[in-house]
Design a protein around this motif. Structure first.
Motif, short mmCIF file in Angstrom:
data_model
loop_
_atom_site.label_atom_id
_atom_site.label_comp_id
_atom_site.label_asym_id
_atom_site.label_seq_id
_atom_site.Cartn_x
_atom_site.Cartn_y
_atom_site.Cartn_z
N PHE A 219 6.89 2.96 1.03
CA PHE A 219 6.80 2.34 -0.28
C PHE A 219 5.68 2.98 -1.08
O PHE A 219 4.61 3.29 -0.54
CB PHE A 219 6.52 0.84 -0.12
CG PHE A 219 6.21 0.13 -1.41
CD1 PHE A 219 4.92 0.05 -1.88
CD2 PHE A 219 7.22 -0.45 -2.16
CE1 PHE A 219 4.62 -0.60 -3.07
CE2 PHE A 219 6.95 -1.09 -3.34
CZ PHE A 219 5.63 -1.16 -3.80
N VAL A 220 5.91 3.18 -2.36
CA VAL A 220 4.87 3.67 -3.26
C VAL A 220 5.13 3.06 -4.64
O VAL A 220 6.28 2.77 -5.00
CB VAL A 220 4.87 5.21 -3.34
CG1 VAL A 220 6.16 5.73 -3.96
CG2 VAL A 220 3.67 5.73 -4.12
N HIS A 221 4.09 2.84 -5.40
CA HIS A 221 4.23 2.27 -6.74
C HIS A 221 5.15 3.13 -7.58
O HIS A 221 4.96 4.35 -7.71
CB HIS A 221 2.85 2.19 -7.40
CG HIS A 221 2.89 1.74 -8.83
ND1 HIS A 221 3.10 0.42 -9.18
CD2 HIS A 221 2.77 2.43 -9.99
CE1 HIS A 221 3.09 0.32 -10.50
NE2 HIS A 221 2.89 1.52 -11.02
N HIS A 222 6.17 2.52 -8.14
CA HIS A 222 7.16 3.21 -8.97
C HIS A 222 7.77 4.41 -8.25
O HIS A 222 8.00 5.46 -8.83
CB HIS A 222 6.53 3.64 -10.31
CG HIS A 222 6.36 2.51 -11.26
ND1 HIS A 222 5.83 2.68 -12.51
CD2 HIS A 222 6.64 1.19 -11.13
CE1 HIS A 222 5.78 1.50 -13.14
NE2 HIS A 222 6.27 0.59 -12.30
N GLU A 227 11.79 -0.86 -6.85
CA GLU A 227 12.17 -2.02 -7.66
C GLU A 227 12.73 -3.15 -6.79
O GLU A 227 12.87 -4.28 -7.27
CB GLU A 227 13.21 -1.61 -8.72
CG GLU A 227 14.51 -1.07 -8.16
CD GLU A 227 14.52 0.44 -8.07
OE1 GLU A 227 15.51 1.06 -8.50
OE2 GLU A 227 13.53 1.00 -7.57
N ASP A 228 13.04 -2.86 -5.52
CA ASP A 228 13.56 -3.89 -4.62
C ASP A 228 12.46 -4.71 -3.97
O ASP A 228 12.75 -5.66 -3.24
CB ASP A 228 14.40 -3.24 -3.52
CG ASP A 228 15.67 -2.61 -4.06
OD1 ASP A 228 16.09 -2.98 -5.17
OD2 ASP A 228 16.23 -1.73 -3.39
N ASP A 232 3.14 -5.43 -3.98
CA ASP A 232 2.38 -5.00 -2.80
C ASP A 232 3.28 -4.38 -1.73
O ASP A 232 2.78 -3.87 -0.72
CB ASP A 232 1.60 -6.18 -2.20
CG ASP A 232 2.51 -7.33 -1.76
OD1 ASP A 232 3.74 -7.15 -1.70
OD2 ASP A 232 1.97 -8.42 -1.47
N GLY A 233 4.59 -4.38 -1.95
CA GLY A 233 5.51 -3.71 -1.04
C GLY A 233 5.87 -4.49 0.21
O GLY A 233 6.52 -3.95 1.10
N PHE A 234 5.50 -5.79 0.28
CA PHE A 234 5.75 -6.55 1.50
C PHE A 234 6.84 -7.59 1.39
O PHE A 234 7.32 -8.13 2.38
CB PHE A 234 4.45 -7.25 1.96
CG PHE A 234 3.43 -6.29 2.50
CD1 PHE A 234 3.55 -5.79 3.79
CD2 PHE A 234 2.36 -5.87 1.71
CE1 PHE A 234 2.62 -4.90 4.29
CE2 PHE A 234 1.42 -4.99 2.22
CZ PHE A 234 1.54 -4.50 3.50
N THR A 235 7.26 -7.90 0.15
CA THR A 235 8.26 -8.95 -0.03
C THR A 235 9.45 -8.45 -0.82
O THR A 235 9.28 -7.94 -1.94
CB THR A 235 7.63 -10.15 -0.79
OG1 THR A 235 6.45 -10.56 -0.11
CG2 THR A 235 8.62 -11.30 -0.85
N PRO A 236 10.65 -8.60 -0.27
CA PRO A 236 11.84 -8.19 -1.04
C PRO A 236 11.99 -9.03 -2.29
O PRO A 236 11.71 -10.24 -2.26
CB PRO A 236 13.00 -8.44 -0.06
CG PRO A 236 12.37 -8.47 1.29
CD PRO A 236 11.00 -9.05 1.09
N ARG A 237 12.41 -8.44 -3.38
CA ARG A 237 12.61 -9.20 -4.61
C ARG A 237 13.91 -10.01 -4.51
O ARG A 237 14.88 -9.53 -3.97
CB ARG A 237 12.67 -8.25 -5.81
CG ARG A 237 11.34 -7.54 -6.09
CD ARG A 237 11.39 -6.84 -7.43
NE ARG A 237 10.22 -5.98 -7.65
CZ ARG A 237 9.03 -6.42 -8.07
NH1 ARG A 237 8.86 -7.69 -8.30
NH2 ARG A 237 8.03 -5.58 -8.23
#
Length: 237
Positions: A219-222, A227-228, A232-237
């Motif tokens: 995971f990396v910002h943008h 977008e999913d 912080d990259g730990f919780t699915p949207r």
């Protein structure tokens, strides 16, 4: 306005002797003339190898706090006779809000066919293939460290500058509404980042991401597929 080849420009510019022009292979060579002219600097730590050199402009990035940053690919179509005046007007209007720089070394317009083909086979926004330059607007302060009294970032100044950069980019977007951006030098808060960074390549990149990293381990910002996930990259949207 006529755009002459770079060699002719440098040859006709006072103080730009042909002996001071360098090929890409020599660009980072630690030669005496480059040290003398200030093109590069040497590592001044005791015992450091003489080959340890760096670009002076990068030195200011230690402790740097960015107030704002934008970039946009400028299509070579803007250099056509019927568009030059509009281009000049847009550039001038932008500078009424914030300074900008044109990086002609980053666009690929006019490159040899094999170079265009090689670049087309990458993930970069295809806008680079037709760009004569990358326009960059940025502001920063340095050094600044949150939480250290007397050395904290100037938040009020950062907001003013960020807004000014936004207004300047707004002038350029009137001329080119969707210019695309260079992902390594771009707005951290870019709203339409998928299109801006990768353009028509994004769907293919997303498919590759889904195939080889379906659970979003990386995971990396943008970044592709971010977008999913939550910021912080730990919780699915």
């Amino acid at each position: 306005m006529r755009w002459r080849p770079r060699r002719r420009i440098s040859a006709s510019t006072p103080g730009c002797s042909p002996s001071y022009r360098f090929s890409a292979q020599e660009f980072w060579s630690p030669t005496l003339v480059k040290r003398t002219l200030g093109f590069i600097r040497s590592d001044d730590r005791p015992g450091a190898p003489k080959t340890n050199v760096f670009w002076p402009g990068d030195q200011t990035q230690a402790g740097q706090v960015l107030h704002g940053f934008e970039s946009a690919w400028l299509s070579a179509a803007l250099l056509r006779e019927n568009r030059r005046e509009a281009l000049a007007d847009a550039l001038f209007a932008a500078t009424r809000h914030w300074p900008l720089s044109l990086h002609f070394n980053k666009g690929l317009a006019g490159a040899p066919p094999d170079a265009i083909a090689a670049a087309r086979d990458t993930a970069m926004n295809p806008a680079v293939l037709d760009a004569f330059a990358l326009v960059i607007l940025g502001a920063e302060e340095q050094p600044a460290y949150p939480g250290i009294e007397g050395h904290e970032p100037d938040v009020a100044q950062a907001r003013r500058r960020s807004q000014a950069i936004g207004r300047a980019m707004g002038e350029l977007r009137k001329l080119a509404p969707n210019p695309g951006a260079y992902v390594s030098e771009s707005n951290y808060f870019e709203k339409d980042w998928q299109q801006a960074f990768w353009g028509s390549n994004y769907a293919r990149l997303r498919a590759v991401k889904s195939q080889y990293d379906p659970e979003g381990l990386f995971f990396v910002h943008h970044g592709v597929g971010s977008e999913d996930w939550s910021d912080d990259g730990f919780t699915p949207r």
